[in-house]
Motif scaffolding. Structure first.
Motif, mmCIF file in Angstrom:
data_model
loop_
_atom_site.group_PDB
_atom_site.id
_atom_site.type_symbol
_atom_site.label_atom_id
_atom_site.label_comp_id
_atom_site.label_asym_id
_atom_site.label_seq_id
_atom_site.Cartn_x
_atom_site.Cartn_y
_atom_site.Cartn_z
ATOM 1 N N GLU A 199 12.904 9.383 -1.085
ATOM 2 C CA GLU A 199 11.564 9.011 -0.609
ATOM 3 C C GLU A 199 11.179 7.599 -1.029
ATOM 4 O O GLU A 199 10.024 7.309 -1.322
ATOM 5 N N GLU A 231 2.571 10.513 -4.061
ATOM 6 C CA GLU A 231 2.373 11.096 -2.733
ATOM 7 C C GLU A 231 3.723 11.241 -2.027
ATOM 8 O O GLU A 231 4.571 10.367 -2.148
ATOM 9 N N PRO A 232 3.926 12.332 -1.264
ATOM 10 C CA PRO A 232 5.130 12.430 -0.440
ATOM 11 C C PRO A 232 5.147 11.312 0.601
ATOM 12 O O PRO A 232 4.090 10.813 0.985
ATOM 13 N N GLU A 274 3.888 1.608 -1.036
ATOM 14 C CA GLU A 274 4.559 1.785 -2.325
ATOM 15 C C GLU A 274 3.594 2.223 -3.409
ATOM 16 O O GLU A 274 3.937 3.049 -4.252
ATOM 17 N N ASN A 275 2.373 1.707 -3.396
ATOM 18 C CA ASN A 275 1.404 2.150 -4.396
ATOM 19 C C ASN A 275 1.108 3.637 -4.222
ATOM 20 O O ASN A 275 0.947 4.374 -5.189
ATOM 21 N N ARG A 276 1.047 4.095 -2.992
ATOM 22 C CA ARG A 276 0.806 5.524 -2.762
ATOM 23 C C ARG A 276 1.998 6.356 -3.232
ATOM 24 O O ARG A 276 1.819 7.443 -3.779
ATOM 25 N N LEU A 277 3.202 5.827 -3.024
ATOM 26 C CA LEU A 277 4.393 6.529 -3.541
ATOM 27 C C LEU A 277 4.351 6.597 -5.066
ATOM 28 O O LEU A 277 4.676 7.621 -5.665
ATOM 29 N N GLU A 288 0.704 8.401 6.595
ATOM 30 C CA GLU A 288 0.005 9.149 7.648
ATOM 31 C C GLU A 288 -0.863 8.271 8.559
ATOM 32 O O GLU A 288 -0.842 8.451 9.770
ATOM 33 N N ILE A 309 0.838 -1.199 0.000
ATOM 34 C CA ILE A 309 0.000 0.000 0.000
ATOM 35 C C ILE A 309 0.870 1.245 0.000
ATOM 36 O O ILE A 309 0.653 2.173 -0.791
#
Lengths: 268, 201
Positions: A255, A170-171, A163-166, A177, A161
């Protein structure tokens, strides 16, 4: 009111009760007899030793002896934080982040409480400084250990999850968060629960001890309130620092999520 | 015209990949499983440490923060992840209109993620990435869970979007039929190198 001193032979009577419990455990094959005896012996030896240390310390009241004891307490707590994490950061990071967070928060809050609130003369008077720091460190240690354990474990199990957001741009802090919020909450929950239950479900140990030692309950209650509030502040800031330093270390300067920086400790 | 340049890119067992792509290009990459196709995409998106340079026009990969690079160079993984309860929460409020070619009703945005099939998740994952307006799209087997009809439909929709937005695309594919339908160039991973496949185009 004078405190009734306990003779050593009277303590031996209570030790007999422990032996009786171990005997029952042996007879009924509960299998806790051995660890019970070891733990009981450790309690007696460790507390007797710290009693001697405190006696000597109270007699000398030298600043550097107090500072040395505080340092040892901090290092032991730092080692404990590291041991309580199933997955921890590789190398010195696990120790440094936990110990650093505990040092900054516990020591700041303790010194502030001593100087501003209690005001003993001198401010580092050991009968105030050492018990206060001990309670502060003990609780901050629990909070820091719980939150770091939760943080590392969640990052590990939710790595896809994150990594998918990265990947979606996304920062790192946004991708993490929810996990940070949960880690923070698990570190703070014991302090918050303890405050909510104080006086109704449980009589806190410190207050009980003070009353046994002859303090008027009104004074003991004030000290207990002071200790609970400052403990929560110390735990809160310590947990906050540990979680933000620990999560920063899980990402590199590009990041990227760096799970290779975590190691799994077995048999915990 | 946008240009994506890979210069001596090395990651895992793959070494010295040189590639230059223009807007509208679709480069298909194939190769046996475990040969490092996904890792190549991850390196281009800067998700794994790697050697060599990647640049988008004049912007070097290392010269901007990681998340700003990945906003431009966006990867859609083979197994998409969903972290909120509702589908719509994964999209910005103004991006919640779905293209009809996806074959999903508009109210999909109000569904919970748990009722989506794997094929629906895959289509929505591509839509989610496109809604963020990247300039480069890295697709890891985007039609793996789809039946033939849906595969064609998604291919056509993607081709249309790629042309309209002038996107640069690297597309990992197994199916030679699909590669012939979509690719402007085709490369295959052979051992530690990326080699062009001639003849198909």
């Amino acid at each position: 009111m004078e405190v009734i001193d306990l003779a050593w032979w009277k303590l031996a009577l209570t030790a007999l009760l422990i032996l009786a419990l171990a005997g029952v455990s042996l007879a009924t094959r509960l299998g806790i007899g051995r660890s019970l005896l070891v733990a009981a012996s450790r309690t007696v030896i460790q507390l007797a030793l710290i009693g001697l240390v405190l006696e000597a310390l109270f007699a000398s009241s030298e600043f550097y002896w107090i500072a040395l004891l505080a340092l040892i307490m901090l290092l032991v707590a730092g080692r404990e934080v590291m041991a309580r994490q199933q997955r921890r950061l590789r190398g010195v990071w696990a120790f440094c982040i936990g110990t650093g967070a505990m040092f900054v928060s516990s020591f700041t809050v303790t010194v502030l409480t001593l100087v501003v609130v209690i005001g003993p003369e001198p401010w580092y008077a050991p009968q105030y400084a050492i018990p206060l720091l001990g309670m502060m460190l003990g609780n901050t240690m629990t909070g820091v250990a719980l939150s770091l354990d939760r943080l590392n474990e969640s990052v590990w199990s939710q790595r896809s999850i994150i990594e998918n957001r990265l990947m979606l741009g996304e920062p790192w802090s946004q991708a993490l968060e929810d996990i940070r919020r949960h880690a923070m909450r698990s570190g703070m929950m014991p302090s918050i629960n303890a405050m909510a239950a104080a006086g109704i479900v449980s009589l806190p140990g410190m207050m009980t001890g003070q009353i046994l030692a002859g303090s008027p309950p009104a004074v003991a209650v004030k000290y207990q309130i002071l200790v609970m509030l400052t403990i929560t502040v110390g735990t809160g800031f310590g947990t906050l620092m540990a979680v933000s330093w620990g999560s920063r270390r899980l990402f590199d300067d590009r990041e990227r999520l760096r799970l290779d920086r975590l190691v799994h400790q077995k048999n915990q | 015209m946008t240009t994506l340049t890979l210069d001596k890119l090395s990651v895992g067992t793959l070494e010295g990949v040189n590639l230059s792509l223009q807007g509208g290009d679709i480069v298909c990459v194939s190769g046996p499983s475990g040969s490092g196709k996904s890792r190549l995409l991850r390196a281009i998106a800067d998700l794994d440490p790697h050697q060599g340079n990647v640049a988008l026009d004049e912007i070097q990969q290392g010269s901007v923060p990681g998340h700003r690079w990945r906003r431009q160079v966006m990867m859609v993984p083979a197994d998409s992840q969903w972290w909120y309860e509702d589908v719509g929460a994964h999209f910005e409020p103004e991006q919640r209109t779905l293209p009809s070619a996806l074959g999903l009703p508009p109210e999909t945005m109000n569904w919970t993620v748990s009722r989506l099939s794997s094929g629906e998740r895959q289509r929505l994952a591509i839509a989610r990435a496109l809604a963020r307006h990247p300039r480069v799209l890295l697709l890891d087997e985007p039609t793996a869970n789809l039946d033939q009809d849906m595969t064609h439909q998604v291919e056509n929709w993607l081709l249309e979007e790629i042309r309209a937005r002038d996107l640069i695309v690297i597309w990992i594919a197994h199916d030679i039929g699909q590669i012939e339908r979509v690719a402007s160039r085709h490369y295959r991973i052979q051992g530690s190198t990326l080699e062009p496949v001639h003849g198909s185009h």
